[in-house]
Design an enzyme around this catalytic site. Structure first.
Site, PDB file in Angstrom:
ATOM      1  N   SER A  70     -10.814 -55.885   2.700  1.00 20.45           N
ATOM      2  CA  SER A  70     -10.904 -54.744   4.275  1.00 20.45           C
ATOM      3  C   SER A  70     -12.369 -55.912   5.059  1.00 20.45           C
ATOM      4  O   SER A  70     -12.226 -55.080   6.332  1.00 20.45           O
ATOM      5  CB  SER A  70     -10.333 -53.909   3.629  1.00 20.45           C
ATOM      6  OG  SER A  70     -11.833 -53.777   2.795  1.00 20.45           O
ATOM      7  N   SER A 116     -12.029 -55.984  -1.872  1.00 23.28           N
ATOM      8  CA  SER A 116     -12.601 -56.094  -0.003  1.00 23.28           C
ATOM      9  C   SER A 116     -14.033 -56.314   0.475  1.00 23.28           C
ATOM     10  O   SER A 116     -14.351 -56.435   1.697  1.00 23.28           O
ATOM     11  CB  SER A 116     -12.300 -54.317  -0.206  1.00 23.28           C
ATOM     12  OG  SER A 116     -10.584 -54.726   0.647  1.00 23.28           O
ATOM     13  N   LYS A 170     -20.597 -50.828   7.308  1.00 20.89           N
ATOM     14  CA  LYS A 170     -18.463 -50.706   7.224  1.00 20.89           C
ATOM     15  C   LYS A 170     -18.283 -49.330   8.084  1.00 20.89           C
ATOM     16  O   LYS A 170     -18.978 -48.325   8.120  1.00 20.89           O
ATOM     17  CB  LYS A 170     -17.838 -51.240   6.319  1.00 20.89           C
ATOM     18  CG  LYS A 170     -16.486 -51.729   5.839  1.00 20.89           C
ATOM     19  CD  LYS A 170     -15.945 -51.779   4.970  1.00 20.89           C
ATOM     20  CE  LYS A 170     -14.125 -51.724   4.939  1.00 20.89           C
ATOM     21  NZ  LYS A 170     -13.627 -52.263   3.265  1.00 20.89           N
TER      22      LYS A 170
END
Ligand SMILES: [Zn+2]
Lengths: 473, 102, 477
Positions: free
Chosen positions: A150, A174, A75
């Site tokens: 997210s 997330s 990420k």
């Protein structure tokens, strides 16, 4: 698709080289990522070098580690030295950190090969990746739908078969929400289990790094590599953890599972149905199902949307145009700060900075931030009380399956409400896992959420493995 | 605890100043409405009687996490400064600073 | 300007840099004067993703300070103080707010007055800005350059109660505080280098009235400027009030060259620091055992050391107290005590230590220092000679004072030689002798000078006086 367990075994035995495995990943990404947009950056050179290093160890008869040659998506809010780290924000566009996050260092030390940086909502604020400054990712199961957020890019990278594993971060859901939307295992470890050093902070007391995988056992394997005490993170737990890989084979006989009304009410009927089916699978495997209510969990949303923005407003102050990232030049420094931040942050980030600044400001602290922190205690106490009666809780991960682009952009509150079931875990600092458990009638994945008391994440793996086996039947 | 009064546009502008953000007139309108809606949702907790509960800043009760006073390597200055928008003489360069530090 | 019946109320905030090897929250070196941005890491430059970890030694120093100031050492935590400033890399400072490590202490000053200590808490220092153009000052500069070597250096901020009533007392407080901090080894206390920084809160009132509005004075780089600034500011405030104006609560800058305080440009927004508990750090809860261990390791503090010296001297007249204060302040009291034990007269050792020695330089051994004092006391060396021998001892610490005296030509004159020299001087200065013999004692110095010149400084002044007196008595009979 090949799991991390399988691939690492093949690489270690010389069946396939890490370099070959990596090229397979790159080929898959090349074939479809222009459509899905899982990655913001591919580190071709770095990854090829890492793969070669693994191959050299194998050739020399050594052991490159438990994740030998496993391509991994990272990420883009995790720092990698010399590799662009944007957090999905224009304000960090082009920034190359001079250091690497502990979790990435540990992955590489275990033989994993980071292939690149995955897309996310700007600074991990969002539930759809629509807040990425570089455009959203798309759900591989239906490209008209969001992948969740997210950590949407990481979810897409695994769901599309680009990589067997990707790291995400979970502040209010997330990891678990995009895992549910994309049909993956998504695990948020107990707070303090995994180092946050090098994770660009959103909300420091809630953030935790965790994996996206296709199997529960892979999630255990990856967590054993990235988890454990890190002296560079003062909130990292110094104590040892239960063996998560071993827990996957332990079964659920005698385990008390609380089917929690407040993690179901308000969810789509077909999601509720799948959660009840999951409960019956566990019951059939020897668990005892207990219906219970924890109404305090409903208060989590308000507490979360005060605490997380408050911490974020302070964590995001450093994007001021002085030391790194974007600068919009003005006559004096204060005006430069304002111009830089105004141009560099997207609307959702601004909204949360504003909300958090307000919640901490003179005259409002007690009514908002102070009250939210007390509510956080209230919710944690309620969960602790529930765990005197049951060993784990079971519920839905999300109220709905993946929604369409633009559905919730106009009304931030409706977007925030999609985190209702995932937030309480973060507030309490406990572990939770979303396990894929079938699809909706429209063919979209449905996730079932397991919650455990703090630092008893092994139970998530016991339950998750049984559910995984149960849904396959 | 009583309900705090509703958010005003003036407060939104003041908060933007504290946060070093500049809002257009439209944004002030939108943010006042949107933040107001989040805050009114938060009325469910602002009306709770939570007297006696200790505010929770951390998930776990860790204390005294300390490191020993042993030097570690500095970053390479060139690598650090390479990421800076403006640099001079080994230092980060900024424009005019108005006002002393508080 | 006059104080016109007003009294000055002073509270001080003193920031002191701790003498740790590394910074407060990272392993970068805590070192003054290195090349810019060479003691930096992701933590102290505030790079995204970095996290602080508290330095144990800094906590120990802070507790030492707390104990030396008779504070309660308590469960504490860290808060973020949020404000934007380019030398503050995270745009918040990690500090302690409502739960500081040390609270409720006191300092007794040499004059016996007591100043309360509100708190002594830990926080991190900022980086340093250099201003380009505009003569190096922040105002009028076109641009600034920032060095983060100092960013994250551990500080303890010591906040006093508003207990002081004069610039002189404030100066004595800072001197005593500094001596305590240096004695416990927590800091080097160099005000000029900025390792100790003082801000003064000053207000005035008619005795018995409530406290007036206060102004905070910054840029006090020496004890002298502290005292001057306070005295100036108090007069300014009295003038304001007497002229019917209101005192505005504000921060003022001391201009050493102009000898006045001036209003600092206020920032566009009011300060709202939005303090909240630092989520990246856990609470600091020093154990009873740790505190006790630190307490056991504390050295004798200046006050106790002064008392010990006064006891040794058996005298507490003001001149002695001043010498005692100087000797303790310069860390020379141990030498005086040892030299006295080795046979030196205590008062002489005290005087010579206070006036001739400096702990910053090389010191003579206690034995040589004692021997020199003894030579002087016995009359074998004159005061001037003894001082010269001490200076030579500092150059050659291993030398025997007797040998040094000999090398310097300070061997004692024989009684005959001295007698002859005195007789010759008297003969050559008939008029002066008549006046001296007639009772004009002022002329003693004249004769001593002449005899010194005749003996090339080898004569002992006391011996010359006694010879002069003998001859005067003989002449009178
Ligand atoms: Zn550092």
């Amino acid at each position: 698709m090949t799991t991390a367990h399988e691939l690492a075994a093949q690489v270690r035995s010389g069946q396939i080289s890490a370099s070959e495995a990596l090229e397979h990943s790159f080929a898959a990404i090349d074939a479809r990522d222009h459509e899905l947009h899982a990655f913001l950056y591919l580190d071709h050179d770095g990854a090829r070098k890492a793969a070669k290093a693994v191959d050299a160890v194998v050739a020399a008869g050594g052991d490159p580690g438990p994740l030998a040659g496993v391509p991994i998506g990272i990420k883009d809010n995790l720092a990698m030295r010399g590799v662009p780290t944007t957090c999905g924000s224009k304000i960090l566009d082009g920034w190359k950190p001079p250091y690497t996050a502990t979790v990435v260092e540990r992955l590489v030390a275990a033989g994993a090969v980071p292939v690149g940086k995955t897309n996310l909502d700007e600074f991990a604020m969002g539930s759809s990746t629509e807040n990425s400054a570089f455009g959203p990712s798309r759900n591989p199961h239906d490209v008209t739908k969001v992948p969740g957020g997210s950590s949407g890019g990481s979810a897409v990278a695994v769901a599309a078969g680009f990589v067997p594993v990707a790291l995400g971060s979970d502040t209010g859901g997330s990891i678990r929400q995009p895992a549910a939307f994309c049909g993956l295992v998504g695990y948020k470890p107990s707070y303090g289990h995994v180092s946050r050093y090098g994770l660009v902070a959103f909300s420091s007391s809630l953030d935790q790094v965790g994996p996206f995988t296709t199997t529960v056992a892979d999630a255990a394997l990856v967590t054993q590599v990235i988890g454990g005490h890190d002296p560079a993170d003062s909130t990292s737990m110094p104590d040892a953890y239960e063996d998560l890989v071993a827990a996957c084979g332990r079964g659920v006989k005698g385990l008390k599972v609380g089917l929690c009304r407040d993690l179901l009410d308000g969810a789509d009927a077909e999601i509720v149905e799948r959660v009840r089916l999951a409960a019956s699978v566990l019951e059939a495997a020897g668990a005892e199902i207990v219906d219970l209510a924890i109404p305090e969990l409903r208060l989590g949303l308000s507490a979360y949307y005060l605490i997380a923005p408050a911490e974020a407003s302070s964590n995001l102050a450093r994007y001021d145009g002085v030391r790194f990232g974007l600068r919009v030049e003005r006559e004096d420094v204060a005006a430069m700060n304002v111009a830089t931040r105004t141009a560099g942050f997207g609307p959702e980030v601004k909204r949360r900075i504003m909300l958090g600044t307000y919640a901490l400001s003179a005259g409002y602290y007690d009514a908002y931030y102070g009250q939210a922190q007390k509510t956080r205690r209230l919710i944690t106490n309620a969960l602790d009380a529930a765990y005197t009666k049951v060993d784990v809780l079971l519920g839905a991960t999300t109220p709905t399956t993946a929604f369409g682009f633009g559905d919730k952009v106009a009304d931030p509150m409706s977007m925030y409400l999609s985190d209702l079931f995932t937030i309480p875990t973060n507030l309490a600092g406990h572990g939770a896992m979303s396990v894929p458990f079938g699809n909706s009638a429209a063919g979209m994945p449905i996730g079932v959420q397991i919650l455990s008391p703090g630092r008893r994440d092994d139970r998530l793996f016991q339950v998750g493995a049984v559910l995984e086996a149960g849904v396959a039947k | 605890m009583s309900d705090p009064s509703p958010l005003t546009k003036q407060e939104v502008v003041h908060v933007a100043g504290l946060a070093r953000l500049e809002l257009s007139e439209d944004e002030v309108e939108t943010f006042t409405a949107q933040l107001g809606s989040v805050l009114s949702h938060a009325a469910d907790i602002s009306s709770l009687d939570l007297e006696g509960l200790v505010p929770m800043a951390h998930p776990f009760d860790l204390e005294n996490i300390l490191r020993s006073d042993v030097p570690t390597a500095s970053l390479d200055r060139d690598e650090l400064l390479a990421a800076a928008p403006s640099v001079e003489a080994g230092r980060f360069k900024v424009g005019r600073i108005l006002g002393e530090a508080p | 300007m006059s104080m016109a019946g007003y009294e000055t109320i002073i509270g001080l905030e003193v920031h002191c840099e701790l003498k740790t090897a590394t910074k407060l929250f990272c392993g970068c070196r805590n070192q003054f004067g290195d090349e810019p941005n060479t003691n930096v890491c992701p933590v102290c430059v505030g790079l995204p993703g970095s996290l602080p970890v508290l330095n144990e030694k800094a906590v120990e120093f802070a507790i030492r300070i707390g104990l030396a100031l008779e504070c309660e050492v308590k469960w504490s935590n860290f808060h973020r103080k949020n404000y934007f400033y380019p030398d503050m890399p995270k745009d918040f400072q990690i500090s302690q707010y409502d739960l500081p490590l040390n609270e409720h202490g006191r300092i007794e000053l040499p004059d016996g007055s007591v100043v309360g200590i509100t708190r002594a808490h830990m926080e991190e220092d900022t980086g340093k800005s250099t201003h380009l153009g505009g003569s190096g000052r922040i105002h009028g500069a076109d641009a600034s350059l920032i060095d983060y070597n100092r960013s994250g250096v551990p500080l303890v901020e010591i906040v006093s109660e508003p207990d002081m009533r004069s610039g002189v007392q404030a100066r004595a407080y800072v001197a005593e505080l500094r001596a305590i901090l240096v004695a416990v080894g927590a800091t080097d206390g160099r005000m000029e280098e900025g390792s100790m920084r003082v801000d003064a809160n000053v207000s005035v009132r008619k005795p018995g009235d409530p406290f007036g509005k206060r102004c905070e004075i910054k840029n006090l780089n020496s004890l002298r400027s502290l005292q001057r600034a306070i005295e100036y500011e108090a007069l300014r405030q009295v003038d304001c009030i007497e002229a019917g104006e209101r005192i505005v609560q504000e921060t003022r800058h001391w201009d050493e060259a102009a000898g006045r305080t001036g209003s600092m440009r206020s920032k566009e927004e009011a300060n709202d620091y939005r303090y909240f508990p630092e989520p990246d750090l856990v609470p600091l809860a020093p154990s009873v055992e740790w505190i006790a261990e630190i307490r056991r390791g504390l050295p004798a503090l200046p006050k106790a050391r002064r008392q010990a010296l006064v006891q040794l001297l058996g005298s507490d007249d003001q001149a002695t107290l001043d010498l005692v204060a100087t000797v303790v302040d310069r860390d020379l009291d141990a030498l005086v005590v040892e030299a006295t034990a080795a046979g030196a007269p205590a008062q002489l050792a005290l005087t010579r230590a206070a006036n001739e020695l400096n702990a910053e330089g090389v010191l003579p051994s206690a034995a040589s220092f004692a021997a020199t004092c003894q030579l002087e006391a016995s009359g074998a060396l004159s005061a001037t000679q003894a001082k010269t021998v001490l200076a030579a001892l500092i150059e050659e610490p291993d030398a025997d004072p007797k040998d040094l005296a000999a090398k310097l030509g300070f061997e004692q004159l024989s009684d005959d030689t001295l007698s002859t020299a005195v007789a010759e001087v008297i003969q050559a200065n008939d008029d002066e002798w008549t006046r001296f013999a007639g009772g004009d004692d002022k002329l003693a110095q004249f004769f001593i000078g002449k005899v010194m010149a005749a003996t090339k400084g080898k004569a002992n002044g006391k011996a010359v006086i006694s010879l002069l007196n003998e001859r005067r008595a003989a002449a009178a009979s």
